[in-house]
Design an enzyme around this catalytic site. Sequence first.
Site, mmCIF file in Angstrom:
data_model
loop_
_atom_site.group_PDB
_atom_site.id
_atom_site.type_symbol
_atom_site.label_atom_id
_atom_site.label_comp_id
_atom_site.label_asym_id
_atom_site.label_seq_id
_atom_site.Cartn_x
_atom_site.Cartn_y
_atom_site.Cartn_z
ATOM 1 N N MET A 81 0.817 -1.203 0.000
ATOM 2 C CA MET A 81 0.000 0.000 0.000
ATOM 3 C C MET A 81 0.860 1.267 0.000
ATOM 4 O O MET A 81 2.071 1.218 0.195
ATOM 5 C CB MET A 81 -0.930 -0.022 1.216
ATOM 6 C CG MET A 81 -1.907 -1.192 1.191
ATOM 7 S SD MET A 81 -2.724 -1.500 2.771
ATOM 8 C CE MET A 81 -3.646 0.018 2.991
ATOM 9 N N HIS A 82 0.172 2.400 -0.229
ATOM 10 C CA HIS A 82 0.715 3.760 -0.059
ATOM 11 C C HIS A 82 1.608 4.254 -1.183
ATOM 12 O O HIS A 82 1.768 5.460 -1.357
ATOM 13 C CB HIS A 82 1.506 3.896 1.254
ATOM 14 C CG HIS A 82 0.809 3.410 2.466
ATOM 15 N ND1 HIS A 82 -0.388 3.933 2.900
ATOM 16 C CD2 HIS A 82 1.125 2.416 3.346
ATOM 17 C CE1 HIS A 82 -0.766 3.302 3.998
ATOM 18 N NE2 HIS A 82 0.121 2.375 4.283
ATOM 19 N N ASP A 240 -2.847 -4.996 0.369
ATOM 20 C CA ASP A 240 -2.482 -6.292 0.932
ATOM 21 C C ASP A 240 -3.053 -6.525 2.322
ATOM 22 O O ASP A 240 -3.390 -7.672 2.679
ATOM 23 C CB ASP A 240 -0.970 -6.494 0.924
ATOM 24 C CG ASP A 240 -0.177 -5.390 1.620
ATOM 25 O OD1 ASP A 240 -0.783 -4.464 2.208
ATOM 26 O OD2 ASP A 240 1.061 -5.433 1.565
#
Length: 494
Positions: A81-82, A240
């Site tokens: 992520m991110h 995830d």
Amino acid sequence: MQYLIGIDLGTSSIKAILMDVEGDVIAQAQESYLIQVPTIGYAEQSPNVWWNAAVNVLRTLLEEENVDPSLIGGIGLSGQMHGLVMVDYKGEVIRPAIIWSDQRSKSQIEKINQLIYEENAIDKMLNSVSTGFAISSLLWIKENEPESYEKTNKILLPKDYIRYRLTGELATEATDASSTLAFDVAERKWATFLIKKLGIKEELFPPCYEPCEIAGEITTCAAKETGLKKGTPVVFGGGDQFMQAVGNGIIFPGIVSSNIGTGGQIAVMVDKPAYDSQLRTNTFCHIKPNTWNIQGSSLNSGLSLNWLKSNILRENDFRALTKMAEKIAPGSEGLIFLPYLTGERTPHLDPNAKGIFFGLTLKHRDDHFVRAVIEGVTYSLRDSLDLIEGLGIQTNRVIASGGGGKSKLWLQIQADIFNKPVYTSKTGEEACVGAAIIAGVGVGVYHSIDEACRKLISYNEMVIEPLQDNVKMYSHYYELFKELYKRNKDLFVF
């Protein structure tokens, strides 16, 4: 249709599974890659490296089992992520992706967080911004690499780039979009007010959908590269953390996910958009409308053990480290590790935080260091658990996954430090399985996520119960662990 594919784009490797509709994993494949550190504090990866690895694992799945691609009914994705992927008007990658562990945007997060407070937008954002989040990385690019910013047509999350290469469609979905912190998490839409205030172009943000929606179909080009059949549907999937939750059957409130990978997360599903008033936790959109995921994140979980293995002990195998740690009594004879090798998020939100070994004496040896690292990582996860419980959120049981779910020693340490029973699912590669389940829901194999998890997910009979003598001792050392940060944080800036 007989099969589904789940792909998980991780930080250190990409994995894929071939699963039949009854939930049995027929084949799996994995390919590793590295994090690039061009400057201290930076963390980047090439999206083209991700894509080449994805092609390889997909071909491996099909070729090793001699699978007819026409029998694959759907493909789902999970991913780290991110991170920030930037593509131009031709869909070409402009620069390496800035991933979640990057620390360069320290000054940008101060500006963004101040703006969130000034706009009284906490009830919309439910989070503060950290380094490594897409919005802070994008603002850094705008201020430091204007030529890259001007070339950009769309920004994507890491797994969304893989889906783009599969389908040709530029888009994202709510779970990963909420982790950019350019998202109104309460309303499940882009936070246009924040984007405008930061002077960022709104058109950079792609259309946003829900995890179980069909994103597109395998293109002719992707079919040639991967061996998949042209026209195979691809479902959005999710970040995830959320796909791992599905793969563990964590789709109801009250169940704690303890996921220890490169980073670590303690997370609970909630049916109201709860958040910590000091914004030390993160609240993101979960897989279903009107559900959220509140979590605390550690940047340095498996990363800490890998650092010790590779940089200090020069070992090749994590199993060798586990055997070393088993020789040492709980508490590591007073040796405590502060696992802030790349700063920390929960609970400190401090990119300047550093690692510490405290309590060293002449009796300590390599084995103690290994156990102290495992214990220190678990103390850092307890910080998150304590914050979540402090919000009045019920936590009935812990389900462990990732590397921490595969080690009996680490499972016991989690049970003792959390003082809760720890369960493990029979599912291997939980994020991949979660992505495959979401694919199955999206293409109609399963009527709902709930039905699919009830049918496919089960738990091992062995439950790891906390040992009360260890609980008492770890509670003592946990208090010392917390004091170590408090008493040293002012020194970390030097």
